[in-house]
Structures are given as structure tokens and as C-alpha cells.
Design an enzyme around this catalytic site. Sequence first.
Site, PDB file in Angstrom:
ATOM      1  N   SER A 190      -3.596  -2.216  -3.519  1.00  0.00           N
ATOM      2  CA  SER A 190      -4.289  -2.896  -2.427  1.00  0.00           C
ATOM      3  C   SER A 190      -5.785  -2.829  -2.708  1.00  0.00           C
ATOM      4  O   SER A 190      -6.218  -3.236  -3.777  1.00  0.00           O
ATOM      5  CB  SER A 190      -3.912  -2.259  -1.082  1.00  0.00           C
ATOM      6  OG  SER A 190      -4.447  -2.998  -0.015  1.00  0.00           O
ATOM      7  N   HIS A 217      -2.058  -6.583  -2.714  1.00  0.00           N
ATOM      8  CA  HIS A 217      -2.538  -7.073  -1.428  1.00  0.00           C
ATOM      9  C   HIS A 217      -3.914  -7.705  -1.641  1.00  0.00           C
ATOM     10  O   HIS A 217      -4.848  -7.034  -2.089  1.00  0.00           O
ATOM     11  CB  HIS A 217      -2.689  -5.919  -0.427  1.00  0.00           C
ATOM     12  CG  HIS A 217      -1.412  -5.245  -0.086  1.00  0.00           C
ATOM     13  ND1 HIS A 217      -1.354  -3.998   0.498  1.00  0.00           N
ATOM     14  CD2 HIS A 217      -0.113  -5.623  -0.244  1.00  0.00           C
ATOM     15  CE1 HIS A 217      -0.105  -3.642   0.689  1.00  0.00           C
ATOM     16  NE2 HIS A 217       0.671  -4.618   0.251  1.00  0.00           N
ATOM     17  N   ASP A 310       1.996   1.216   2.594  1.00  0.00           N
ATOM     18  CA  ASP A 310       2.923   0.325   1.903  1.00  0.00           C
ATOM     19  C   ASP A 310       3.120   0.824   0.473  1.00  0.00           C
ATOM     20  O   ASP A 310       2.166   1.149  -0.224  1.00  0.00           O
ATOM     21  CB  ASP A 310       2.390  -1.107   1.886  1.00  0.00           C
ATOM     22  CG  ASP A 310       3.406  -2.102   1.340  1.00  0.00           C
ATOM     23  OD1 ASP A 310       4.620  -1.822   1.445  1.00  0.00           O
ATOM     24  OD2 ASP A 310       2.989  -3.141   0.808  1.00  0.00           O
TER      25      ASP A 310
END
Length: 368
Positions: A190, A217, A310
Site C-alpha cells: 500500500s 493499493h 489488509d
Amino acid sequence: MPASPIAVLLVEDSPVALMILKRILAGSSEIEVVGVAQNGIEALEMIPKLQPKVICTDLNMPKMSGLELTRRVMAECPRPILVISASVDQQDDAQNVFQLLQAGALDVFPKPTVELLSEYEQIKHELITKIKIIAGVSVFTQHPGMRNKELVIKNSKRPENEELNPHQVNPYTFSNVRSTLPRVIAIGASTGGPQALFTILKSLPANFPIPILCVQHISVGFLDGLVGWLSTECQLRIVIARAGDVPQPGIVYFAPDHYHLQLDQQGRIALSSDVPVSGHRPSISMTFQAVANYYRQASLGILLTGMGRDGAEGLLAIARAGGTTIAQDEQSCIVFGMPKEAIALGAAQQILPIGEIAPKLLKQCLRQ
């Protein structure tokens, strides 16, 4: 006493974009716009006086671009930089956005426009969240000519628990761990992910014998630019995954915007528009779980820098299936959130600095 608001310097030559950005940031008591510059030259003059905590800059500006500004800031007065750019439709400009990350900027965000005001609340939440995240990152001087891997960026917070040896195997016991050579590598990232992925993928040869599945992400619209940038910098072939693709050695497959990357019963890539997981679609954990289900002990999962959790449950699924799991260590993470969550679950068998992950892959995978 309440914490002081985050001082932000906006560097933007579009009056409309500037008006929207100021309106968005004025809606947060935790952020204060302390100055506005129309180009990099003006920004460099303001920084010593205003001492902003975060700089938000456009890419294309007169007199001095965002790229040159980033290079100068990182060499002379390093601080967190967020790139806010509309350059997502033109491939060359989109790749240039990621050159700013290579130069030391921390993250990217699409420039809000009048057409997007219908999504104002979502844009406001996402932008304020990004600024708050990168405001907590310590950045260090990057001199002109410094190679990307020599840029030191770390989370400013000290470890809450006992310091981990980055080379130690996690004490969590997996009864079905085997010495099977991996047949696939799954990577999730991310905030700070593009820089971390660059460090890993650039070190792998074109004949790397294993396919790589990536979930990054990133704000919608920037994925093509990320793939294009990595393609010019790396020897591996890098693509956006398509439904029905059979993962091939030496190819890196990125999950597309808005879709979870999964595998069907024949091991072909499947794209799912199921509901977001922990607010994310694509979800790292969804891909890791699919890899664990299909490849079992022949899977290798890597969880890199990023905010939130996540990927933690998905990495645990790979470990429980007998696969190999690696988490990026705190010192080399821009944001330690996701790896920290995986480590807390006992999902990370190895905790490594970003610069040691590619050598580990080469040693383990080229045995094949």
C-alpha cells in the site's frame, strides 16, 4: 494540550484546483494550509519561512516542475511530499509521476476537479487520510545522483514491543511447512509500495522462473502509470492481469482497478467485483487466500509497507497452507501497519529489510 495541526504547503498553478484543495483541507481541524506556491521556485523560497510538515505538489508547473522541486527538497530540506496530479490519462506524464516517487515523494493522489465534486466527501476523506499518514513519516536527505535503494525512509514511531531480529524465523509453528520450491510469488503493498516494488522487481532477471502476482493499493487511474514506469526500469515483463491469463514465469501481474485478483480451479487468473475487503478492492488478503488455496506449500507471500491490516490474514493463510511468508521490516517501511499486523498474527516466517527480499528470492527460486 491538543496537537498542533499539520502544516501543509500547496504547490499548484491551477486556480481552480487550488480553490478545491484549500476547501477540502479547510474541512479538517487537523490540517492547516500555511502557504500556497504556483511553482517549485516559489515553494523553495517559502519552505524555510513556513516550515511545512507536508508538501503537496503538482507535476507540471511553469519555471520549476514538481520533479525538480522534489529533488531539491529531498537534497536540501527533506520532508514528506504528496504528489497531487491530473497526469493519469497521458502515459508519459503518468510515468513521470512515479519518477517523483523515485526522487523521494511518498505517495500520489489524483487532482480533484469540478467534475468530481459529486464525490467530494470521499475525495476529502481520502486526501486528508493520506496527508495524515505521510505526516508521520521521517524522510532523510537524498542527494542528486543517489540511487533509489539508498534513500532511507522510515516510520517515525518507535517499536512498541521488543525489537525484532529482521532475520529471525517467526516462532509461530506451522505443522505443514515444507521445503517445496515456490511456483508462484504473491506480493501486497500500500503506501510506499511503488518504491518497495521497484527495489524488489528491479533486482530480478528477465528469466526469473516464477510468475509474480501483485496487489498495490493505489488511487484509481495511476495503475497504468505505475506499470509503465516499472516496465521501463525492470527486466521482467509487467502487465495488468486479465481474466483467463495463466500465470507465466518472468511476468508480473498487477490486480486491475476495482477488481480482486483471484485464481480459478485450473489456476487461471479470475477477476472478481465482490464487495471490498477492509475497504479495499483489490484486496491483498483475497489474492493471498486464492494463492494459498491453489498453490498450497508451493506459494510464497510477501507483505510490504502500508497502512491498515489488509494482507495480514491472507499471509497467515499462505503460512498455514505450508507456503513461505515474508514481511518487510519496520525500519525500511514507509508505513509499518500491514506488516506489523501480519507479524502480530504470527503470519510472517521471515521479517526482512526491503533490500534483502530480492536476494532472498533469487537464492530460493533460482535453485529451480
